[in-house]
Write a protein that holds these residues in place. Structure first.
Motif, PDB file in Angstrom:
ATOM      1  N   PRO A  27       0.834  -1.149   0.013  1.00 35.85           N
ATOM      2  CA  PRO A  27      -0.276  -0.175   0.139  1.00 35.85           C
ATOM      3  C   PRO A  27       0.937   1.253  -0.040  1.00 35.85           C
ATOM      4  CG  PRO A  27       0.037  -0.908   2.249  1.00 35.85           C
ATOM      5  CD  PRO A  27       0.796  -1.804   1.494  1.00 35.85           C
ATOM      6  N   LEU A  28       0.509   2.268  -0.739  1.00 32.79           N
ATOM      7  CA  LEU A  28       1.149   3.659  -0.653  1.00 32.79           C
ATOM      8  C   LEU A  28       0.477   4.512   0.321  1.00 32.79           C
ATOM      9  CD1 LEU A  28       1.952   3.912  -4.579  1.00 32.79           C
ATOM     10  CD2 LEU A  28       3.184   2.957  -2.706  1.00 32.79           C
ATOM     11  N   LYS A  29       1.082   5.497   0.790  1.00 32.94           N
ATOM     12  CA  LYS A  29       0.502   6.536   1.347  1.00 32.94           C
ATOM     13  C   LYS A  29      -0.353   7.284   0.616  1.00 32.94           C
ATOM     14  CE  LYS A  29       4.365   6.659   4.866  1.00 32.94           C
ATOM     15  NZ  LYS A  29       5.246   7.517   5.526  1.00 32.94           N
ATOM     16  N   ARG A  30      -1.258   7.820   1.218  1.00 33.88           N
ATOM     17  CA  ARG A  30      -2.419   8.684   0.554  1.00 33.88           C
ATOM     18  C   ARG A  30      -1.771  10.145   0.079  1.00 33.88           C
ATOM     19  NH1 ARG A  30      -7.471   7.855   4.648  1.00 33.88           N
ATOM     20  NH2 ARG A  30      -8.241   5.857   3.962  1.00 33.88           N
ATOM     21  N   ASN A  31      -0.569  10.348   0.522  1.00 36.62           N
ATOM     22  CA  ASN A  31       0.092  11.636  -0.158  1.00 36.62           C
ATOM     23  C   ASN A  31       1.011  11.155  -1.291  1.00 36.62           C
ATOM     24  OD1 ASN A  31       1.946  10.541   1.491  1.00 36.62           O
ATOM     25  ND2 ASN A  31       2.369  12.268   2.744  1.00 36.62           N
ATOM     26  N   PRO A  58     -19.902  -1.983  -1.729  1.00 36.03           N
ATOM     27  CA  PRO A  58     -19.118  -1.932  -2.817  1.00 36.03           C
ATOM     28  C   PRO A  58     -17.735  -1.174  -2.737  1.00 36.03           C
ATOM     29  CG  PRO A  58     -20.992  -0.228  -2.713  1.00 36.03           C
ATOM     30  CD  PRO A  58     -21.127  -1.227  -1.407  1.00 36.03           C
ATOM     31  N   ILE A  59     -16.851  -1.914  -3.385  1.00 34.69           N
ATOM     32  CA  ILE A  59     -15.588  -1.340  -3.417  1.00 34.69           C
ATOM     33  C   ILE A  59     -15.274  -0.873  -4.889  1.00 34.69           C
ATOM     34  CG2 ILE A  59     -13.043  -1.209  -2.933  1.00 34.69           C
ATOM     35  CD1 ILE A  59     -14.824  -1.633  -0.443  1.00 34.69           C
ATOM     36  N   TRP A  60     -15.208   0.370  -5.170  1.00 34.26           N
ATOM     37  CA  TRP A  60     -15.043   0.912  -6.506  1.00 34.26           C
ATOM     38  C   TRP A  60     -13.292   1.189  -6.687  1.00 34.26           C
ATOM     39  CZ3 TRP A  60     -18.981   2.061  -9.787  1.00 34.26           C
ATOM     40  CH2 TRP A  60     -20.203   1.808  -9.249  1.00 34.26           C
ATOM     41  N   TYR A  61     -13.129   0.927  -8.079  1.00 33.79           N
ATOM     42  CA  TYR A  61     -11.427   0.932  -8.119  1.00 33.79           C
ATOM     43  C   TYR A  61     -11.106   1.023  -9.421  1.00 33.79           C
ATOM     44  CZ  TYR A  61     -12.194  -3.305 -11.111  1.00 33.79           C
ATOM     45  OH  TYR A  61     -12.785  -3.865 -12.308  1.00 33.79           O
ATOM     46  N   TYR A  62      -9.912   1.878  -9.902  1.00 30.85           N
ATOM     47  CA  TYR A  62      -9.434   2.052 -11.232  1.00 30.85           C
ATOM     48  C   TYR A  62      -7.796   2.029 -10.945  1.00 30.85           C
ATOM     49  CZ  TYR A  62      -8.271   6.947  -9.085  1.00 30.85           C
ATOM     50  OH  TYR A  62      -7.972   7.997  -8.189  1.00 30.85           O
ATOM     51  N   PHE A  75      -8.587   2.123  -4.787  1.00 25.31           N
ATOM     52  CA  PHE A  75      -9.732   1.372  -4.283  1.00 25.31           C
ATOM     53  C   PHE A  75     -10.591   2.509  -3.152  1.00 25.31           C
ATOM     54  CE2 PHE A  75      -6.740  -2.186  -4.733  1.00 25.31           C
ATOM     55  CZ  PHE A  75      -7.665  -2.948  -5.638  1.00 25.31           C
ATOM     56  N   LEU A  76     -11.698   2.672  -3.494  1.00 28.55           N
ATOM     57  CA  LEU A  76     -12.700   3.409  -2.742  1.00 28.55           C
ATOM     58  C   LEU A  76     -13.927   2.812  -2.037  1.00 28.55           C
ATOM     59  CD1 LEU A  76     -13.633   6.307  -2.000  1.00 28.55           C
ATOM     60  CD2 LEU A  76     -15.044   6.479  -4.169  1.00 28.55           C
ATOM     61  N   ASP A  77     -13.659   2.957  -0.857  1.00 31.32           N
ATOM     62  CA  ASP A  77     -14.685   2.371   0.163  1.00 31.32           C
ATOM     63  C   ASP A  77     -15.731   3.257   0.700  1.00 31.32           C
ATOM     64  OD1 ASP A  77     -16.260   1.219   2.115  1.00 31.32           O
ATOM     65  OD2 ASP A  77     -14.665  -0.213   3.112  1.00 31.32           O
ATOM     66  N   GLU A  78     -16.761   3.481   0.053  1.00 31.46           N
ATOM     67  CA  GLU A  78     -17.590   4.778   0.601  1.00 31.46           C
ATOM     68  C   GLU A  78     -18.013   4.681   1.941  1.00 31.46           C
ATOM     69  OE1 GLU A  78     -18.488   7.185  -1.179  1.00 31.46           O
ATOM     70  OE2 GLU A  78     -18.611   6.760  -3.192  1.00 31.46           O
ATOM     71  N   GLY A 112     -11.259   7.293   2.735  1.00 33.28           N
ATOM     72  CA  GLY A 112     -11.989   6.001   1.986  1.00 33.28           C
ATOM     73  C   GLY A 112     -11.210   5.489   0.989  1.00 33.28           C
ATOM     74  N   THR A 113      -9.855   5.631   1.022  1.00 32.64           N
ATOM     75  CA  THR A 113      -8.959   5.138  -0.203  1.00 32.64           C
ATOM     76  C   THR A 113      -7.943   4.352   0.114  1.00 32.64           C
ATOM     77  OG1 THR A 113      -7.479   7.031  -0.373  1.00 32.64           O
ATOM     78  CG2 THR A 113      -9.719   7.314  -1.789  1.00 32.64           C
ATOM     79  N   ILE A 114      -7.837   3.162  -0.576  1.00 32.46           N
ATOM     80  CA  ILE A 114      -6.642   2.316  -0.381  1.00 32.46           C
ATOM     81  C   ILE A 114      -5.822   2.224  -1.645  1.00 32.46           C
ATOM     82  CG2 ILE A 114      -5.717  -0.065   0.150  1.00 32.46           C
ATOM     83  CD1 ILE A 114      -8.011  -0.391   1.982  1.00 32.46           C
ATOM     84  N   ILE A 115      -4.396   2.533  -1.615  1.00 37.53           N
ATOM     85  CA  ILE A 115      -3.604   2.674  -3.024  1.00 37.53           C
ATOM     86  C   ILE A 115      -2.572   1.509  -2.866  1.00 37.53           C
ATOM     87  CG2 ILE A 115      -2.250   4.000  -4.529  1.00 37.53           C
ATOM     88  CD1 ILE A 115      -3.971   5.901  -1.725  1.00 37.53           C
TER      89      ILE A 115
END
Length: 242
Positions: A27-31, A58-62, A75-78, A112-115
């Motif tokens: 995982p990467l830091k959000r910054n 739902p987990i959205w992703y790109y 990944f975005l977890d609302e 809400g993001t995980i990278i």
């Protein structure tokens, strides 16, 4: 495969893992400079590559291609996003140092993001659809189970200190801990198989058993009284205690 924590997401570590021929999910830091929030700012789910379900949400992703080897998946977890926004704004209301409305607006798209950065091809990772991205996500989430295992050892069994005076005692202590973990996961698997993990943790289950005793009366051993709730649980698990 190496599944690491955010603290390991440095270029030096990535080069070391590549040179060692290891697969990794880190995982990467959000910054991180690799985190492009442009799509999140659009506020349109159509810009995502898709979604998959995890724990009934739902987990959205790109995906963002970093180079020919690595891919970065956002990944975005609302549900997590709303909770993190709530906690941040509560700190604003409580006037906690370092929290402000300006700060909230600056980081609002990170909530809400995980990278994840990985050299594992999404197309070959199985698990839940999502073009393989679900598989990456699930593999990363395995870390939580490992942390839960250590939490069980340290807090429930209180085995964070050995107090051993020699190597033989230390080896015996480590062996008993290993057996304890094997028993822990046998109980965990029982609860999982019977779909009881939503109601009972392993610690909950053991708390039901800790007050069951064998008592000696007139030179004969008898089982102590067992509550109906405990008895029902044991019958559901098909687990006799005698």
């Amino acid at each position: 495969m190496v599944i690491a924590d955010k603290g390991f997401g440095s270029e030096t570590n990535f080069e070391m893992l590549k040179n060692a021929g290891l697969s990794y999910i880190v995982p990467l830091k959000r910054n991180s400079s690799f985190f492009d929030a442009t799509l999140l700012k659009a506020g349109d789910k159509a810009v995502f590559d898709g979604y998959f379900m995890f724990n009934e949400r739902p987990i959205w992703y790109y995906k963002l291609a970093k180079d020919d080897v690595d891919v970065v998946v956002v990944f975005l977890d609302e549900v997590l996003r709303c909770e993190e926004q709530r906690r941040y704004l509560l700190n604003v209301e409580r006037k906690v140092e370092g929290y402000s409305l300006e700060g909230f607006l600056e980081v609002q798209y990170r909530f809400g993001t995980i990278i994840l950065r990985s050299n594992v091809c999404c197309d070959v990772v199985s698990g839940g659809g999502g073009g393989g991205c679900c598989g990456l996500y699930l593999l990363y989430k395995v870390r939580g189970e490992i942390e839960q295992m250590f939490d069980f050892l340290k807090n429930f069994l209180e085995q964070d200190k050995s107090y051993m005076q020699d190597v033989y005692g230390l080896e015996a202590w480590a062996f008993v801990n290993h057996v304890s973990l094997m028993l822990f996961y046998r109980v965990y698997d029982l609860l999982r198989t019977k779909e009881l993990l939503g109601r009972f943790s392993v610690a909950d289950f053991l708390s039901h058993l800790k007050y069951i005793f064998k008592v000696k009366i007139n030179d004969q051993w008898h089982l102590s009284e067992v509550t109906k709730k405990t008895q029902d649980l044991l019958e559901t698990l098909n687990l006799p205690i005698t």
